[in-house]
Design a protein around this motif. Structure first.
Motif: not given
Length: 318
Positions: A131-149
Motif C-alpha cells: 500500500r503506497l500510502h503507507e510506504s515503509n510500514a507496508g514494506l515492513l509488513a511484507h517482510a514480517e509476513v515472510m518472516d512468519a512463514f
C-alpha cells in the motif's frame, strides 16, 4: 451470514474476501478474528484523509476442515486493490503466529498427535502488493509476513490460494512464492510486476495490458502450472479450492517440502537453470515456453477446457 451451501457453487473469482473465508472451511465453523466490529483501521489512511475499512481489507479467522484447524487469511481486492499496509500485515502475521502457538501447544500435550489434528494456514491472496500510502510500514509488513512463514516452516503448512480478480502482484508475489503450496484457478494471476505497470514503464509494444489473452497466458494459472510456480490448478469455484485444501490437510507437515519453490540449495540451482534457459531461448511469448516443455500445440492447449488442460499439459523441467 451467507448461505454456506450456496457459497460452495459460487465463483472464487467473483467472491468477496469474507465469503471465501467462510466457504473454505466446514459449515458453521468459521470464527472471525479482529473483524470489522474491532475497528482496526489504518492510522496512516486516517492521517491522509483517505477512506478506511474497519477490517483494513483483510479477513482473518479460524475454522475447521474435518478435524484439522484451519487459520484463514483472505484479502479483499475491492479495498485499495488489496494493497497491504501496517494493520493488514499485522493481522496476517498474528494469524500465522496463533497457528504456530496452537500447534506447539497441541504437540506439547500430545507428542504423537495425528497430523490431521494440527493446524494449517490458508491465505487467499488478492493484492497488488504494498500500500503506497503507507510506504515503509507496508514494506515492513511484507517482510514480517515472510518472516512468519519461516517460523511456521516445518510446524504449520502455509497454503496460498490465488484465483481472485486482482491476482497476486508486487511484493505479495514474493510472499506467495515463499508459501509451502500454491493453488490457483485458470483465472488466478501471479507475478511481480502487474501488466499495467509493465505497459506504463516499458510501452505497449513491450506488453499490451489490454490484451486479455496475452495477460492470462503470461501471468495466469495455466502458465504458472506449466512453469511449476503453481502446484495445483483447480476449477473456479469455492468448493474446488476447498476440496484441494482438504486433500492437502491429510498430509503431515513434512510432506509439504516437496511442493516448495524456494528454501534450499537445490531449488536455487533449479531457478538458476531457469534463468539460463530463458537467456538461451529469448522467448517472445509464453507459448514458446509451453512448446519447450513438450506441449506441441500450445494455442490449442490454452483454449482447451481446464479438465483437459490438467490431463494433457506437460510441465517445464530443467
Amino acid at each position: 451470514m451467507p448461505n454456506w451451501s450456496k457459497l460452495q457453487t459460487r465463483s472464487f473469482l467473483e467472491s468477496s474476501a469474507r465469503d471465501r473465508a467462510i466457504g473454505l472451511v466446514d459449515e458453521g465453523t468459521f470464527t472471525e478474528l479482529a473483524g470489522p466490529f474491532d475497528r482496526m483501521s489504518s492510522p496512516h489512511l486516517v492521517a491522509l484523509g483517505e477512506a478506511v475499512e474497519f477490517d483494513d481489507g483483510v479477513v482473518t479467522g479460524v475454522g475447521k476442515i474435518g478435524r484439522r484447524p484451519i487459520f484463514v487469511i483472505s484479502q479483499e481486492g475491492r479495498f485499495i486493490g488489496g494493497a497491504v499496509g501496517e494493520v493488514g500485515g499485522a493481522k496476517m502475521v498474528t494469524t500465522i503466529d496463533l497457528a504456530i502457538a496452537f500447534a506447539d501447544e497441541l504437540k506439547a500435550k500430545s507428542p504423537s498427535i495425528a497430523p490431521e489434528l494440527l493446524p494449517m494456514v490458508v491465505i487467499s491472496f488478492e493484492t497488488g502488493g504494498v500500500r503506497l500510502h503507507e510506504s515503509n510500514a507496508g514494506l515492513l509488513a511484507h517482510a514480517e509476513v515472510m518472516d512468519a512463514f519461516q517460523r511456521a516452516r516445518g510446524k504449520v503448512p502455509v497454503v496460498a490460494l490465488i484465483g481472485s480478480r486482482i491476482g497476486c502482484f508486487g511484493g505479495m508475489g514474493f510472499v506467495a512464492a515463499a508459501t509451502d503450496v500454491i493453488v490457483m484457478s485458470e483465472f488466478g494471476r501471479l507475478g511481480l510486476t502487474g501488466p499495467e505497470v509493465i505497459e506504463e514503464e516499458m510501452g505497449k509494444d513491450e506488453f499490451d495490458a489490454s490484451n486479455r489473452a496475452l495477460v492470462y497466458r503470461t501471468t495466469g494459472g495455466r502458465h504458472k502450472f506449466i512453469m511449476g510456480d503453481c502446484n495445483f490448478l483447480v476449477d473456479d469455484r469455492i468448493a474446488a479450492f476447498r476440496a484441494q485444501v482438504a486433500e492437502l490437510g491429510k498430509l503431515p507437515v513434512g510432506e509439504f517440502e516437496q511442493f516448495r519453490r524456494i528454501g534450499s540449495a537445490a531449488l536455487v540451482e533449479k531457478q538458476m537453470r531457469l534463468v539460463a534457459l530463458a537467456a538461451e531461448m529469448q522467448p517472445k511469448d509464453a507459448y514458446d515456453v509451453w512448446r519447450r516443455a513438450g506441449n506441441n500445440d500450445p494455442a490449442g492447449l490454452g483454449d482447451a477446457p481446464v479438465d483437459d488442460f490438467r490431463k494433457q499439459a506437460q510441465r517445464l523441467s530443467v
